[in-house]
Design an enzyme around this catalytic site. Structure first.
Site, PDB file in Angstrom:
ATOM      1  CB  THR A 142       1.311   7.365  -6.353  1.00 31.33           C
ATOM      2  OG1 THR A 142       0.722   8.513  -5.485  1.00 31.33           O
ATOM      3  CG2 THR A 142      -0.108   7.080  -7.068  1.00 31.33           C
ATOM      4  CB  ALA A 143       3.169   2.907  -8.241  1.00 29.31           C
ATOM      5  N   GLY A 154       3.611  11.256  -3.542  1.00 32.12           N
ATOM      6  CA  GLY A 154       4.516  11.097  -4.750  1.00 32.12           C
ATOM      7  C   GLY A 154       4.569  10.085  -5.315  1.00 32.12           C
ATOM      8  CB  CYS A 155       5.704   9.654  -8.529  1.00 31.71           C
ATOM      9  SG  CYS A 155       7.515  10.026  -8.960  1.00 31.71           S
ATOM     10  CG  PHE A 156       9.279   5.942  -6.968  1.00 30.79           C
ATOM     11  CD1 PHE A 156       9.183   5.097  -7.786  1.00 30.79           C
ATOM     12  CD2 PHE A 156      10.116   6.424  -7.119  1.00 30.79           C
ATOM     13  CE1 PHE A 156      10.176   4.637  -8.320  1.00 30.79           C
ATOM     14  CE2 PHE A 156      11.310   6.853  -8.018  1.00 30.79           C
ATOM     15  CZ  PHE A 156      11.405   5.448  -8.643  1.00 30.79           C
TER      16      PHE A 156
END
Length: 349
Positions: free
Chosen positions: A156-157, A152-154
């Site tokens: 990953t960061a 997911g995007c969150f």
């Protein structure tokens, strides 16, 4: 006759799907042979995305497994949660490589998936087959696999900012607090009250407080790296910008470590991984500095007064947080240059 690797994209009318088109059109080893949308089949992709006019002339296909098998070597599933649960096993059984950008195969526990996603979990046989494609951390597992579950995007960061500390044993695992902000594109192209211009413009809000579905994904990976259960506090916010995620992580340290020592450790952890850039002392990243690119930029600050470390991580949620990392994973799967099709300098300003 083309000798390029043939790619199909399911969910081509969403932001993740159209970003895959942008990236793969520049990939030296890949040819897009099918763009698929169950809701818009038979219409030109450029009808929904006029910026592709005279670039992508294809009409959108419907979902036909036999046709996809004939036209493709790899299938990217950029559809909403729940779609890949049914499609991915059929595509894998047809001998195709699959990269799923949804969250359907990220969580290894079906019970946890159903609790957080409110949807029936996938067949555990295929869940076990899925390799979690956090490229910089699990690259060796991605290489040669047939099935990748894209993070997911969150996560990953957040994970790129926390994994080095956890793997080194320098983090107090009970102290992790994550504060993440995302641009509106993270909600997808579908209309909603929250993403309505007059609602989000000049506004800033928290959402899914203590209930965001990416929470167990973050905890699963940190627990795996730590070798023990990790529970985090994770809060997400929506900000009035199109792209970008900024995650700020607060961690109490175990042992005495200087800021210089921590920065050096991060640099060593990501040595040779071109898409993670560690800022020098006193420098912190901004979302605009990775816009349109596959980079994750990380800044680090140690508060010697409290002994607490602040890690700031930024990505473009549509690229590194979705389509870009999916292409990076394809490169790893195939043994190609990891940066193939991703050599984009961030767009600035």
């Amino acid at each position: 006759m083309s000798t390029k690797f043939r790619a199909a994209i399911i969910g081509s009318t969403g932001y993740g799907g159209v970003e895959l088109i942008r990236l793969l059109l520049s990939h030296p080893n890949v040819e897009i042979t099918s763009v698929i949308s169950s809701s818009s089949a038979g219409t030109p992709i450029a009808d929904g995305y006029p910026h592709l006019n005279q670039i992508m002339l294809d009409k959108l296909d419907g979902i036909d497994i036999d046709e996809i098998k004939q036209k493709s070597d790899v299938v990217f599933i950029a559809a909403p949660h729940g779609v890949a649960i049914e499609l991915a096993p059929k595509l894998l059984d047809a001998g195709l490589k699959v990269i799923d950008i949804s969250g359907d195969f990220r969580l290894k526990s079906g019970e946890v998936y159903e609790q957080w996603y409110k949807h029936k979990a996938a067949d555990p046989t295929y869940v076990e087959k899925a390799v979690y494609g956090l490229s910089e951390v699990f690259a060796d597992e991605v290489k040669g696999t047939e099935f990748v579950s894209n993070p997911g995007c969150f996560p990953t960061a957040t994970l790129l900012g926390l994994v080095p500390l956890v793997s080194k044993g320098w983090a107090d695992l009970s102290s992790i607090i994550i504060d993440s902000k995302s641009g509106v594109s993270g909600a997808g192209r579908g209309l909603s009250l929250t993403s309505h211009y007059s609602e989000i413009n000049e506004n800033f809000l928290a959402y899914k407080v203590n209930k965001h579905q990416h929470t167990p994904e973050i905890e699963q990976v940190l627990s795996r790296v730590a070798g023990e259960e990790v529970v985090v506090t994770f809060t997400t916010h929506l900000v009035p910008m199109t792209r970008g995620i900024l995650s700020t992580m607060y961690v109490n340290l175990k042992g005495k470590h200087t800021e210089d020592e921590i920065i050096e450790m991060f640099q060593q952890y990501y040595e040779g991984r071109r898409f993670v850039r560690i800022r020098s002392k006193g420098k912190w990243p901004a979302t605009k500095e990775v816009w349109g690119s596959n980079y994750c930029d990380i800044g680090i600050s140690l508060d010697e007064r409290t002994g607490r470390l602040t890690v700031i991580s930024v990505i473009d949620n549509v690229v590194k947080g979705a389509a870009g990392q999916a292409v990076q994973n394809l490169n790893l799967m195939m043994g190609w240059d990891e940066g193939a099709g991703l050599a984009f300098t961030p767009v600035y300003p």
